[in-house]
Scaffold this motif. Structure first.
Motif, mmCIF file in Angstrom:
data_model
loop_
_atom_site.group_PDB
_atom_site.id
_atom_site.type_symbol
_atom_site.label_atom_id
_atom_site.label_comp_id
_atom_site.label_asym_id
_atom_site.label_seq_id
_atom_site.Cartn_x
_atom_site.Cartn_y
_atom_site.Cartn_z
ATOM 1 N N VAL A 53 0.819 -1.282 -0.033
ATOM 2 C CA VAL A 53 0.127 -0.187 -0.045
ATOM 3 C C VAL A 53 0.956 1.178 0.014
ATOM 4 O O VAL A 53 1.695 1.125 0.673
ATOM 5 C CB VAL A 53 -0.992 0.135 1.206
ATOM 6 N N ILE A 54 0.557 1.967 -1.157
ATOM 7 C CA ILE A 54 1.276 3.530 -1.073
ATOM 8 C C ILE A 54 0.532 4.307 -1.111
ATOM 9 O O ILE A 54 -0.591 4.541 -2.031
ATOM 10 C CB ILE A 54 2.198 3.437 -2.213
ATOM 11 N N GLN A 55 0.157 5.279 -0.049
ATOM 12 C CA GLN A 55 -1.162 6.169 0.146
ATOM 13 C C GLN A 55 -0.250 7.342 0.527
ATOM 14 O O GLN A 55 0.270 7.864 1.390
ATOM 15 C CB GLN A 55 -1.820 5.856 1.328
ATOM 16 N N SER A 56 -0.975 8.549 -0.115
ATOM 17 C CA SER A 56 -0.761 9.959 0.151
ATOM 18 C C SER A 56 -1.745 10.691 0.450
ATOM 19 O O SER A 56 -2.819 10.492 -0.344
ATOM 20 C CB SER A 56 0.151 10.660 -1.303
ATOM 21 N N ASN A 57 -2.265 11.238 1.662
ATOM 22 C CA ASN A 57 -3.077 11.855 2.090
ATOM 23 C C ASN A 57 -2.957 13.376 2.097
ATOM 24 O O ASN A 57 -1.841 13.921 2.986
ATOM 25 C CB ASN A 57 -3.704 11.327 3.263
ATOM 26 N N PHE A 88 -2.919 12.235 10.105
ATOM 27 C CA PHE A 88 -3.550 11.510 9.074
ATOM 28 C C PHE A 88 -4.848 10.978 9.475
ATOM 29 O O PHE A 88 -4.905 10.306 10.530
ATOM 30 C CB PHE A 88 -2.540 10.327 8.601
ATOM 31 N N SER A 89 -5.842 11.538 8.584
ATOM 32 C CA SER A 89 -7.286 11.186 9.174
ATOM 33 C C SER A 89 -7.636 9.556 8.552
ATOM 34 O O SER A 89 -8.727 9.369 8.667
ATOM 35 C CB SER A 89 -8.125 12.196 8.530
ATOM 36 N N GLN A 90 -6.793 9.231 7.378
ATOM 37 C CA GLN A 90 -7.187 7.927 6.843
ATOM 38 C C GLN A 90 -6.031 6.642 6.960
ATOM 39 O O GLN A 90 -4.756 7.370 6.736
ATOM 40 C CB GLN A 90 -7.389 8.117 5.259
ATOM 41 N N SER A 91 -6.324 5.566 7.471
ATOM 42 C CA SER A 91 -5.428 4.632 7.778
ATOM 43 C C SER A 91 -5.329 3.898 6.437
ATOM 44 O O SER A 91 -6.344 3.603 5.843
ATOM 45 C CB SER A 91 -5.659 3.770 8.753
ATOM 46 N N PRO A 92 -4.008 3.607 5.750
ATOM 47 C CA PRO A 92 -3.752 2.743 4.763
ATOM 48 C C PRO A 92 -4.573 1.447 4.865
ATOM 49 O O PRO A 92 -4.413 0.704 6.120
ATOM 50 C CB PRO A 92 -2.490 2.580 4.638
ATOM 51 N N VAL A 93 -5.309 1.084 3.769
ATOM 52 C CA VAL A 93 -6.014 -0.279 3.996
ATOM 53 C C VAL A 93 -5.849 -0.926 2.550
ATOM 54 O O VAL A 93 -5.731 -0.260 1.503
ATOM 55 C CB VAL A 93 -7.541 -0.073 4.152
ATOM 56 N N GLY A 94 -5.151 -2.213 2.618
ATOM 57 C CA GLY A 94 -4.781 -3.052 1.804
ATOM 58 C C GLY A 94 -5.984 -3.606 0.929
ATOM 59 O O GLY A 94 -7.122 -3.225 1.349
ATOM 60 N N ASP A 103 -4.488 11.691 -2.526
ATOM 61 C CA ASP A 103 -5.651 12.685 -2.377
ATOM 62 C C ASP A 103 -5.559 13.846 -3.570
ATOM 63 O O ASP A 103 -6.453 14.443 -4.321
ATOM 64 C CB ASP A 103 -5.812 13.400 -1.212
ATOM 65 N N GLY A 104 -4.277 14.066 -3.821
ATOM 66 C CA GLY A 104 -3.971 15.217 -4.894
ATOM 67 C C GLY A 104 -3.597 14.581 -6.193
ATOM 68 O O GLY A 104 -4.512 13.845 -6.832
ATOM 69 N N GLN A 105 -2.589 14.766 -6.577
ATOM 70 C CA GLN A 105 -1.610 14.458 -7.773
ATOM 71 C C GLN A 105 -1.211 13.167 -7.743
ATOM 72 O O GLN A 105 -0.409 12.853 -7.014
ATOM 73 C CB GLN A 105 -1.142 15.305 -8.456
#
Length: 680
Positions: free
Chosen positions: A137-141, A147-153, A163-165
């Motif tokens: 999981v690679i996540q950019s918030n 961080f309001s969202q936890s990475p979920v596989g 969330d952006g680009q």
């Protein structure tokens, strides 16, 4: 007096002189510098150094390494550095629940060789970063503070979210890369200038310290030539010892600063050399960069691949900025196997509100207020190659999972507009073949300008051409109108010799040269109009004995009938004949009657009885007899009644029968393609 300090100064100077050399020479010099550090550490005996030639094991249920107190808290939030250096470094979290976690404001993974001192950034051919797991999981918030969202596989797979680009770039550049190289070389040259000055200062600082230490050691040597000197100079020796202890701690930082500065200078020089070589190679590649392949590629491989313009809540984005764009010089969509053959039942489906395919080539107006202003010329080509091609505007209904046609789409249209249009059914050698079928309630073909004025031409060429207006059972219906300034129906060969036939058939056949009113009704004869009907043999009013006109009316202000050799009119089977032949006029019939005043110029020969009420003659001659109720002269012998009959020269021949007229084939019920595509 020679001391170790003299060797140290020489080694440092050699190291500084090697910064322009290759990486191997620089690393050799660094190895010699490392020996100086060992000697200094040994002399100072500062810090704690633990070394073992085999293994050192730190074992505990919990291990904290850092500048921390007994509770594990950092002594200071700044100035704490931990470096793990080795040829192979492993971080292992064993067990089913084992893990390795890295947390920092910035985390960087750069696959370069840092060198033995960690001051290098050498890129080797095997440079790589490998991540392997069942779930990645690679996540950019876009968050601040937390961080309001936890990475979920997603199970066994790879998930990348932003969330952006998000940009996946597989490209190679010349101009952008060349600019970047030039900027880096410029920045490195500025850094090099500063480092060269700093390196000289650092060496001077080391030399000052080592010279001071050397002077102290020489003074101590002079004061300790004998035991008497030691006793008499004990005070001075203690002062020298004190000075030595005060100066020696400055030596290690000075040498480390010097080595670090020279190492940085060597690395800057190495990078400049690499970038200069890359710049040269790039310039050599520049001329052929546009035409030759860069070998850069991006592959998306999967059983199902989806591109969706959607937000994080699962809504399809419909705002003006939402779009999926593909921009390339060549775009290929294939549903083929590895050998190039089509996959069975493969298809490409496009379902949308509007479809636009454009081959417009814009030429923008330089300096225009609107960046999009300019000329948009249509170029390129659009090609469809298929066994069956269908364009429909039909509404459908689905029942039991199957589509069925319900009705034609209201206001449905098919519009084609271009300068030249070529529709062909030809084989590979250019010979016409197959069929071309147009079926419509209303059909309009126009070659006109924007004001409705006719221009250009419509050219139809085929072995057989059928224009029909008929219903499904083959009965002719509707109307067909040909309107043109000049209209020609030709049946000729390539040498312009007449051949074949032209058949016009209908219940009412009108061939006119007349003016029409606004409703298309006859108004008046066209002034100066002409009609020419001419052929080697002409048949008017009859095709054969049982197929002839009941009435033939010829009416005009002037009527002329010219027969160059013979002109003849017959009634019935030559019961009455009027014949013009060889300059002679002959009438034949059971009775001939003349009304009105008749004048006969020339000799008249009556070969049968002549009865008249009154005859006025200048001279009467009777060769056989002259008989009258009042006068009798000679003997009158009655002649035999005349049986003379005119021999007709022209026969009532049948007109040639027209060849078979192909009216088209009406399909049997249940045949056809369901689109009115009957064969004609």
């Amino acid at each position: 007096m020679d001391t170790a300090f003299s060797d140290w100064k020489s080694i440092l100077q050699d190291f500084k002189d090697s910064v322009e050399k290759d990486l191997d020479e620089i690393r050799t010099q660094k190895a010699e510098i490392q020996q100086i550090k060992h000697e200094i550490f040994t002399r100072l005996a500062q810090g704690q150094y633990i070394h073992d030639d085999h293994r050192i094991v730190l074992s505990a249920p919990e291990i904290i390494i850092g500048n921390v107190d007994s509770t594990g808290m950092l002594w200071s939030e700044s100035g704490s550095t931990i470096t793990i250096r080795g040829n192979a470094v492993n971080l292992e979290g064993s067990g089913v629940a084992g893990y390795v976690k890295s947390r920092a404001t910035n985390i960087a993974q750069i696959a370069v060789d840092p060198g033995t001192d960690g001051l290098e950034d050498v890129v080797h051919p095997g440079s790589s970063v490998v991540s392997q797991a069942r779930n990645i999981v690679i996540q950019s918030n876009d968050c601040d503070g937390c961080f309001s969202q936890s990475p979920v596989g997603i199970g066994c797979g790879v998930k990348i979210h932003a969330d952006g680009q998000m940009e996946i770039d597989a490209s190679k550049s010349v101009d952008v890369r060349g600019t970047s190289i030039a900027n880096m070389i410029s920045a490195l040259n500025e850094e090099k200038s500063g480092l060269e000055s700093d390196a000289s200062d650092r060496i001077d600082e080391v030399e000052t310290i080592t010279d001071d230490l050397k002077d102290i050691l020489e003074d101590m040597d002079d004061l300790t030539d004998s035991s008497l000197d030691v006793r008499s100079n004990i005070g001075d020796l203690l002062d020298l010892q004190k000075d030595y202890k005060e100066i020696i701690p400055k030596l290690l930082p000075a040498i480390e600063d010097c080595v670090r500065t020279i190492s940085a200078l060597a690395e800057v020089n190495r990078k400049i050399t690499c970038l200069e070589n890359e710049k040269t190679a790039l310039n050599n590649e520049k001329d052929s960069f546009t035409d030759n392949t860069t070998d850069a590629s991006l592959s998306l491989i999967g059983e199902q691949i989806s591109l969706t313009s959607m937000d994080g809540d699962g809504n399809i984005r419909t705002n003006a900025e939402a779009a999926v764009n593909i921009q390339t010089g060549k775009l290929s969509i294939n549903t083929t196997k590895a050998d190039g053959t089509l996959i069975d039942d493969s298809y490409v489906s496009i379902h949308t509100g509007d479809v636009s395919i454009s081959t417009v080539v814009p030429t923008y107006t330089e300096g225009a207020e609107n960046p999009g202003d300019g000329d948009y010329a249509t170029g390129g080509s659009f090609r469809v190659s298929s066994k069956e091609v269908s364009f429909t505007a039909v509404d459908y209904n689905m029942a039991d999972g199957e589509y069925t046609e319900s009705n034609l789409t209201a206001d449905g249209k098919f519009y084609v507009r271009m300068q030249d249009m070529d529709l062909q059914a030809t084989d590979t050698e250019g010979n016409s073949t197959g069929s071309f079928n147009l079926v419509a309630d209303k059909m309009k073909m126009t070659a006109a300008d924007k004001d409705g004025n006719q221009t250009g031409s419509i050219d139809m060429k085929a072995l057989d051409v059928f224009l029909s207006s008929k219903d499904k059972d083959g009965s002719a219906t509707g109307a067909m109108t040909l309107t043109a300034k000049d209209l020609s129906l030709l049946s000729i060969d390539k040498d312009y010799k007449a051949l074949g036939q032209v058949v016009v058939n209908g219940k009412d056949v009108h061939v006119k040269a007349m003016e029409l009113d606004d409703k298309g009704q006859d108004s008046s004869l066209t002034s100066g109009g002409n009609m020419v009907l001419v052929a080697d043999n002409m048949y008017i009013g009859r095709t054969k004995s049982d197929s002839q006109s009941s009435t033939l009316l010829v009416s005009s202000d002037k009527t002329a009938i010219f027969g160059k050799t013979t002109a003849e009119m017959q009634q019935g089977d030559a019961k009455a004949v009027v014949q013009l032949n060889g300059g002679n006029v002959a009438l034949s019939g059971s009775k001939a009657e003349f009304y009105g005043d008749n004048t006969i110029n020339g000799k008249s020969d009556f070969k049968a009885d002549v009865t008249m009420k009154k005859a006025t003659a200048d001279n009467i001659e009777a060769k056989t007899s002259f008989k009258s109720k009042n006068i009798s002269d000679g003997i009158a012998v009655p002649g035999a009644p005349s049986t003379a009959k005119l021999s007709a020269k022209l026969s009532e021949d049948d007109a040639p029968t027209s060849t078979e007229i192909k009216l088209g084939i009406v399909e049997e019920e249940g045949e056809g393609d369901g689109n009115g595509g009957g064969t004609e």
